[in-house]
Design an enzyme around this catalytic site. Sequence first.
Site, PDB file in Angstrom:
ATOM      1  N   THR A  93       0.869  -1.177   0.000  1.00 25.44           N
ATOM      2  CA  THR A  93       0.000   0.000   0.000  1.00 25.44           C
ATOM      3  C   THR A  93       0.906   1.228   0.000  1.00 25.44           C
ATOM      4  O   THR A  93       1.858   1.308   0.788  1.00 25.44           O
ATOM      5  CB  THR A  93      -1.005  -0.023   1.170  1.00 25.44           C
ATOM      6  OG1 THR A  93      -1.850   1.124   1.072  1.00 25.44           O
ATOM      7  CG2 THR A  93      -0.344  -0.022   2.541  1.00 25.44           C
ATOM      8  N   GLU A  94       0.659   2.168  -0.934  1.00 25.83           N
ATOM      9  CA  GLU A  94       1.653   3.204  -1.203  1.00 25.83           C
ATOM     10  C   GLU A  94       1.840   4.204  -0.071  1.00 25.83           C
ATOM     11  O   GLU A  94       2.820   4.931  -0.050  1.00 25.83           O
ATOM     12  CB  GLU A  94       1.330   3.932  -2.513  1.00 25.83           C
ATOM     13  CG  GLU A  94       0.078   4.798  -2.512  1.00 25.83           C
ATOM     14  CD  GLU A  94      -1.166   4.031  -2.939  1.00 25.83           C
ATOM     15  OE1 GLU A  94      -1.170   2.792  -2.819  1.00 25.83           O
ATOM     16  OE2 GLU A  94      -2.123   4.693  -3.394  1.00 25.83           O
ATOM     17  N   ASN A  95       0.910   4.241   0.893  1.00 30.20           N
ATOM     18  CA  ASN A  95       1.120   5.143   2.024  1.00 30.20           C
ATOM     19  C   ASN A  95       2.144   4.581   3.005  1.00 30.20           C
ATOM     20  O   ASN A  95       2.475   5.248   3.985  1.00 30.20           O
ATOM     21  CB  ASN A  95      -0.199   5.448   2.733  1.00 30.20           C
ATOM     22  CG  ASN A  95      -0.920   4.214   3.185  1.00 30.20           C
ATOM     23  OD1 ASN A  95      -0.948   3.196   2.480  1.00 30.20           O
ATOM     24  ND2 ASN A  95      -1.494   4.247   4.366  1.00 30.20           N
ATOM     25  N   SER A 130       8.530   4.067  -0.063  1.00 30.15           N
ATOM     26  CA  SER A 130       7.412   3.408  -0.741  1.00 30.15           C
ATOM     27  C   SER A 130       7.462   3.651  -2.246  1.00 30.15           C
ATOM     28  O   SER A 130       7.262   2.728  -3.048  1.00 30.15           O
ATOM     29  CB  SER A 130       6.087   3.940  -0.170  1.00 30.15           C
ATOM     30  OG  SER A 130       5.003   3.334  -0.828  1.00 30.15           O
TER      31      SER A 130
END
Lengths: 236, 217
Positions: A46-48, A88
């Site tokens: 998840t990019e966060n 990320s």
Amino acid sequence: MGNAKQTIARRAAQELRDGQIINLGIGLPTMIANYVPAGIDVVIQTENGGIGVGPAPAPGCEDRDRANAGNQPITLVAGGSYFDSATSFAMIRGGHVDSTFLGTLQVDEEGNIANWIVPGGLLAGMGGAMDLVTGAKIVHIVTEHCARDGSSKLMQRCTFPLTGANEADVIITERAVLRRFAHRGWVLEEVAAGYSLADIAACTELAYTVADDVKLDAFGADEAAAEKAARSVLGL
Amino acid sequence: MSIAIGGFIGQGDPLTLIDYLKTMDVGDLTVYENDAGYRDRGTVELVNQGKVKKIVASHVGTTPDIAKAMNEGRLEVEATPQGTLAEMLRCGGAGLGGFLTPTGIGTIAEEGKQIVELNGRPFILVPAARCDIALVRAHRGDTWGNLIFRGTSRNFNVPAAMCADYVIAEVENLYTMGELDPEAIHTSGIFVDAVVRANVSYCTVRDEPLEAAARSK
């Protein structure tokens, strides 16, 4: 068509390969995690700032420091970890994510994707989508075949501002699966239950060829049956 | 004045410091942040007060008032890809002038930017962002400014903490120097200029229950 999203998510999950690192966009793409086939183990980034995203926490066990990019509470599976945003996107841009699944407003013949802004509409922003389509090895577009006004989202040429140029590899809709090859361009590989080759041609603006071994009634039968049953119950 | 703010739609947003900024007589701020907060909380409150002239963000869709401020011409939003924004801040802190990214080639993200071809591939030349102030939030911190984050609240707090001339961290749990494990520090105190305790009601996990802390005093 209420079941379209389920049909798309279920078919999209069939694209997953064991051991893949994947990133799922917000909304419909997130539903793909519910349909991962048995025996297939994928790692969700998840990019966060998390990798190894597992099932949603039990009610009451949510934690404000453990959420996905859509702010939904998450858990991590064994081996998962957290990291900052620069790291990320080093993963994402650096080609360490095997595959991404994103919704779209438009996708076109050249694999251009437009999914972040409607001209004259409200600006929300592209979030991480531009980085994801650039960096992920395979870009899956998961979307309803047509927009709400009935026009095809699979266009000859995107008219909205692009998210990425020449980046889409696979399109999965509730009606069909198309794959893009370097020289052949888009190839229609599968048609969903309830649709014919002519139906797909009628609702698709981008140029494509039909695969020699195109599969008809390839997917969506469950949802089509459920829809039919529901309509008969309602007397429609 | 430019301010970098950590957090991600509420995850790790430095709300204590934003609350304090709400009471200050400042204006004309340019904010570098992933978003403007979540619903009615966060930087969107500073926008509603008229303190912010511009936000450089990847996504402002989680705060409906931002659209209103833009439509009324009170706010400029520079939409920037998320990875590009994170790297702008990191580079700003790392002493780099900028970086080359493939993200946004062939899109409006390349408008007004220089394109550099390297090894036969086009890249966008993105200047680094160096800010006057940064506001971040951490789970644990010590009095020298060493920071430890928790879960997905690490996000933009790490690059934001690097990129400014004066960096203020609010921490849920404050320790004296030497109490935090050196192996576990995410952001070195070298980047951080001031540490304050976070408002208790914004804390996710207190190391020590509040009642116990009160009793021991």
